[in-house]
Design an enzyme around this catalytic site. Structure first.
Site, PDB file in Angstrom:
ATOM      1  N   ASN A 286      37.284  41.486  40.059  1.00 17.78           N
ATOM      2  CA  ASN A 286      36.924  40.258  40.810  1.00 17.78           C
ATOM      3  C   ASN A 286      36.872  40.264  42.262  1.00 17.78           C
ATOM      4  O   ASN A 286      37.043  38.948  42.280  1.00 17.78           O
ATOM      5  CB  ASN A 286      38.401  39.573  40.393  1.00 17.78           C
TER       6      ASN A 286
ATOM      7  N   HIS B 294      38.241  40.744  44.692  1.00 21.22           N
ATOM      8  CA  HIS B 294      39.955  40.913  45.524  1.00 21.22           C
ATOM      9  C   HIS B 294      40.592  42.028  45.611  1.00 21.22           C
ATOM     10  O   HIS B 294      40.317  42.399  44.838  1.00 21.22           O
ATOM     11  CB  HIS B 294      40.564  39.020  45.519  1.00 21.22           C
TER      12      HIS B 294
ATOM     13  N   CYS C  45      43.429  37.570  49.067  1.00 22.15           N
ATOM     14  CA  CYS C  45      42.809  38.375  49.954  1.00 22.15           C
ATOM     15  C   CYS C  45      41.682  38.958  49.996  1.00 22.15           C
ATOM     16  O   CYS C  45      41.361  40.162  48.482  1.00 22.15           O
ATOM     17  CB  CYS C  45      44.679  39.125  50.065  1.00 22.15           C
TER      18      CYS C  45
END
Length: 350
Positions: free
Chosen positions: A269, A271, A306
């Site tokens: 995804n 991240h 993040c």
């Protein structure tokens, strides 16, 4: 409790309290490769009444019942090297892993990251075996149509023992409904052969729109897909134990700055994978402390995604008696990415 559902019958064969087939066996070494040949006699199913009784218990009593269940001498697990198998109408999934040399850390045992990778892999394979996995990891067909994904909100892992090189472990996984926009995912990790429990874990996933990155309620169509897969039971661990206390960020004693995720730390995804957060968070724990202590539990609260371009700061504050630490992972500049709490025990001499 969910773990008791693993005692249900599958295909006319008895399943023990953690979901594997029970055999009274006699092990005989094979002639060449060291694999044990098993002579097995199937036991008659006699556990229905006990299952009904246990499901009525409170969560703590269910767990005590699980831990103090009667042990069967010379009991072995069927198909210990199989990819995984579905138990109890697709609601309990069991997968086996062998601890490789690259799964170990400096203490010559599997690392906490290794165990958490096993949890993640088992949950995803469970969804795939349900026939619901679509174009994204963990996404059902209805979720993909609405551009929704599951994201991890919090995670609580308790480790009683760490497996070592070449140990064979079994991970049992199941799902529980949680509110209007989430689900709980539960696990037990244990030794395939001795049944010794290594670790147990509980987590909550919430639904997010993949394009807007905003949380979403579970649409009715997705709920219809997932509802048949949920076990209707209490979480394996008390929710109070996974709640993080408030702590003063300004007094964090140990700080590491300039931490940057690698490209390989990103998941499908785009991240940083949730397990990578753990390693980044523990970067600020003093090495002298790590040499003498073993992590026995971790609670993670994931606050923000993040990415690869983010520069992170890891902060740790250890208690006076050095058996608990508070952690903060944030983007340099102040945005909190994750909070955590860890429990530790002194390492035993080899």
């Amino acid at each position: 409790m969910a773990a008791t559902s693993m005692m249900m019958l599958m295909q006319g064969r008895e399943v023990n309290s953690l979901g594997t087939l029970r055999f009274k066996s006699k092990a005989v070494p094979s002639s060449s490769n060291g694999v044990l040949m098993v002579r097995a006699s199937l036991q008659a199913p006699t556990m229905k009444d006990e299952v009904k009784t246990i499901l009525k218990m409170t969560a703590p009593n269910q767990w005590n019942k699980l831990l103090h269940r009667n042990e069967v001498e010379d009991e072995m697990v069927a198909n210990p090297f199989a990819l995984g198998e579905i138990v109890k109408d697709n609601r309990i999934f069991s997968q086996n892993f062998t601890i490789k040399s690259y799964d170990m850390g400096p203490s010559r045992t599997a690392t906490i990251e290794t165990l958490m990778n096993f949890l993640q892999e088992t949950a995803l394979n469970h969804i795939r075996n349900m026939g619901l996995l679509n174009d994204g990891l963990g996404s059902t067909p209805e979720m993909s149509e609405k551009k929704l994904i599951w994201v991890l909100s919090n995670m609580h892992v308790v480790v009683d023992h760490y497996p070592s090189w070449d140990d064979n472990v079994q991970v049992d996984n199941w799902f529980i409904s949680s509110g209007n926009n989430g689900q709980c995912t539960e696990w037990i990790i244990r030794d395939c052969w001795t049944k010794k429990i290594y670790a147990r874990a509980t987590s909550k996933f919430v639904m997010m729109n993949k394009e807007t990155r905003k949380l979403s309620r579970i649409p009715e169509g997705v709920r219809r897909e997932m509802e048949p897969q949920f076990l209707h039971c209490s979480p394996i661990m008390d929710g109070d134990s996974s709640r993080l206390p408030k702590f003063d960020y300004s007094r964090m004693e140990h700080v590491r700055t300039g931490l940057t995720p690698r490209w390989s730390d990103l998941d499908a995804n785009q991240h940083v994978n949730n397990v990578k957060y753990v390693g980044l968070m523990l970067e600020s724990v003093p090495k002298s402390f790590l040499k003498n202590h073993e992590l026995s539990g971790i609670t993670m609260e994931y606050r923000k995604e993040c990415g690869k371009e983010d520069v992170l700061q890891s902060l740790t504050d250890c208690s006076i008696d050095a058996d608990e630490c508070n952690h903060l992972l944030r983007i340099e500049g102040g945005t909190v990415v994750a909070r955590g709490r860890t429990q530790w025990r002194p390492k035993q001499a080899n």
